[in-house]
Design an enzyme around this catalytic site. Structure first.
Site, PDB file in Angstrom:
ATOM      1  N   HIS A 109     -18.171   3.044 -40.384  1.00  9.02           N
ATOM      2  CA  HIS A 109     -17.924   2.024 -39.359  1.00  9.02           C
ATOM      3  C   HIS A 109     -16.852   2.506 -38.391  1.00  9.02           C
ATOM      4  O   HIS A 109     -16.227   3.542 -38.601  1.00  9.02           O
ATOM      5  CB  HIS A 109     -17.374   0.737 -40.003  1.00  9.02           C
ATOM      6  CG  HIS A 109     -18.285   0.119 -40.994  1.00  9.02           C
ATOM      7  ND1 HIS A 109     -19.153  -0.897 -40.674  1.00  9.02           N
ATOM      8  CD2 HIS A 109     -18.467   0.375 -42.315  1.00  9.02           C
ATOM      9  CE1 HIS A 109     -19.831  -1.247 -41.747  1.00  9.02           C
ATOM     10  NE2 HIS A 109     -19.439  -0.494 -42.770  1.00  9.02           N
ATOM     11  N   TYR A 164     -13.158  -3.027 -45.484  1.00  9.53           N
ATOM     12  CA  TYR A 164     -13.422  -1.597 -45.702  1.00  9.53           C
ATOM     13  C   TYR A 164     -12.630  -1.046 -46.891  1.00  9.53           C
ATOM     14  O   TYR A 164     -11.531  -1.516 -47.186  1.00  9.53           O
ATOM     15  CB  TYR A 164     -13.001  -0.771 -44.478  1.00  9.53           C
ATOM     16  CG  TYR A 164     -13.430  -1.305 -43.131  1.00  9.53           C
ATOM     17  CD1 TYR A 164     -14.782  -1.441 -42.805  1.00  9.53           C
ATOM     18  CD2 TYR A 164     -12.475  -1.640 -42.168  1.00  9.53           C
ATOM     19  CE1 TYR A 164     -15.165  -1.907 -41.550  1.00  9.53           C
ATOM     20  CE2 TYR A 164     -12.855  -2.101 -40.905  1.00  9.53           C
ATOM     21  CZ  TYR A 164     -14.198  -2.243 -40.604  1.00  9.53           C
ATOM     22  OH  TYR A 164     -14.567  -2.694 -39.368  1.00  9.53           O
ATOM     23  N   HIS A 190     -23.261   1.871 -39.888  1.00  7.28           N
ATOM     24  CA  HIS A 190     -23.547   0.430 -39.802  1.00  7.28           C
ATOM     25  C   HIS A 190     -24.786   0.189 -38.921  1.00  7.28           C
ATOM     26  O   HIS A 190     -25.598  -0.678 -39.206  1.00  7.28           O
ATOM     27  CB  HIS A 190     -22.315  -0.269 -39.213  1.00  7.28           C
ATOM     28  CG  HIS A 190     -22.297  -1.753 -39.405  1.00  7.28           C
ATOM     29  ND1 HIS A 190     -21.266  -2.538 -38.973  1.00  7.28           N
ATOM     30  CD2 HIS A 190     -23.193  -2.595 -39.977  1.00  7.28           C
ATOM     31  CE1 HIS A 190     -21.533  -3.806 -39.265  1.00  7.28           C
ATOM     32  NE2 HIS A 190     -22.696  -3.861 -39.884  1.00  7.28           N
ATOM     33  N   LYS A 211     -26.255  -2.884 -33.904  1.00  8.00           N
ATOM     34  CA  LYS A 211     -24.875  -2.764 -33.464  1.00  8.00           C
ATOM     35  C   LYS A 211     -24.639  -1.332 -33.035  1.00  8.00           C
ATOM     36  O   LYS A 211     -25.346  -0.429 -33.468  1.00  8.00           O
ATOM     37  CB  LYS A 211     -23.925  -3.056 -34.634  1.00  8.00           C
ATOM     38  CG  LYS A 211     -23.812  -4.513 -35.012  1.00  8.00           C
ATOM     39  CD  LYS A 211     -23.024  -4.623 -36.308  1.00  8.00           C
ATOM     40  CE  LYS A 211     -23.021  -6.046 -36.841  1.00  8.00           C
ATOM     41  NZ  LYS A 211     -21.929  -6.861 -36.357  1.00  8.00           N
ATOM     42  N   CYS A 230     -21.783   0.139 -33.808  1.00  9.37           N
ATOM     43  CA  CYS A 230     -20.910   0.615 -34.890  1.00  9.37           C
ATOM     44  C   CYS A 230     -21.629   1.638 -35.770  1.00  9.37           C
ATOM     45  O   CYS A 230     -22.730   1.351 -36.233  1.00  9.37           O
ATOM     46  CB  CYS A 230     -20.458  -0.575 -35.730  1.00  9.37           C
ATOM     47  SG  CYS A 230     -19.415  -0.126 -37.125  1.00  9.37           S
TER      48      CYS A 230
END
Ligand SMILES: [Zn+2]
Length: 213
Positions: free
Chosen positions: A10, A45, A124, A130, A132
């Site tokens: 991420h 995380y 991700h 996304k 990310c």
């Protein structure tokens, strides 16, 4: 320890200069605060990598993270600081530093050593629409890093390959001296030996393949 077989990468989506000058631990504390404000028990995380390559621990590894919907069980979440305004197909160095590249590769190696069941390293953006982490993880993994030495360059691997080459070469000379059916049988035997050698080398080849992926 829970079973772990997957790593998801991420980014924090912060600007490159976000809180520059403060300690990594202070930045991690702030991210932890954001995540707790969402009602989570802790930072989502397991690791955060600062712009200078400092690797900080987040949520303990033995606890399931909160970083990727539907894939938190069995995974480790690593977040790179930065990535604000990135898109999913940017190059790694469009948004992150060389120090982060080295630190992330080093951390991935370490975790793969610690959890041999890890068979997937993804981003991700592999699981949702996304940006990310702001790059294509599989493409980045295939790229070469200056920080890595290829297993093929190691002297032990070279010695093993030389050994296999020598035995196959010796076999070929001997076969040329035979005739007809004997030659066919001998070729088969050499083939089996070569396959066996490749089988024995498998782990090393796999390790090498991981290195260049
Ligand atoms: Zn993410």
């Amino acid at each position: 320890m829970r079973p772990i077989n997957h790593i998801v990468i991420h980014c924090t989506a912060t600007r490159a200069d976000w809180r520059s000058g403060s300690k990594t631990s202070a930045k991690v504390s702030e991210i932890r605060r954001w995540h707790k404000d969402r009602g989570w028990s802790d930072i989502g995380y397991h690791f955060v990598i600062d712009r200078d390559g400092t690797v900080a621990k987040g949520r303990p590894l033995d606890r399931i993270g909160a970083h990727v919907k539907g894939h938190n069980t069995g995974s480790i979440g690593i977040s790179l600081m930065g990535g604000h305004g990135s898109s999913e197909n940017d190059a790694f160095d469009d948004n992150f530093t060389l120090a982060q590249d080295r630190a992330l590769r080093g951390l991935l190696d370490k975790l793969q050593g610690q959890f041999p069941a890890i068979n997937r390293i993804t981003g991700h953006n592999n699981f949702s629409a996304k940006a990310c982490p702001g790059f294509n993880v599989s493409r980045w993994l295939k790229g070469k890093s200056p920080a890595r030495e290829s297993v093929m360059q190691s002297t032990t691997t070279q010695a093993s390959i030389a050994q296999i080459g020598a035995s196959v070469g010796g076999g070929a000379t001997a076969i040329a001296a035979l005739d007809g059916t004997a030659q066919l049988v001998a070729v088969g035997v050499v083939g089996v030996i070569a396959l066996l050698a490749i089988y024995i080398m498998r782990e090393r080849i796999k390790k090498w393949a991981r290195g260049i992926k």
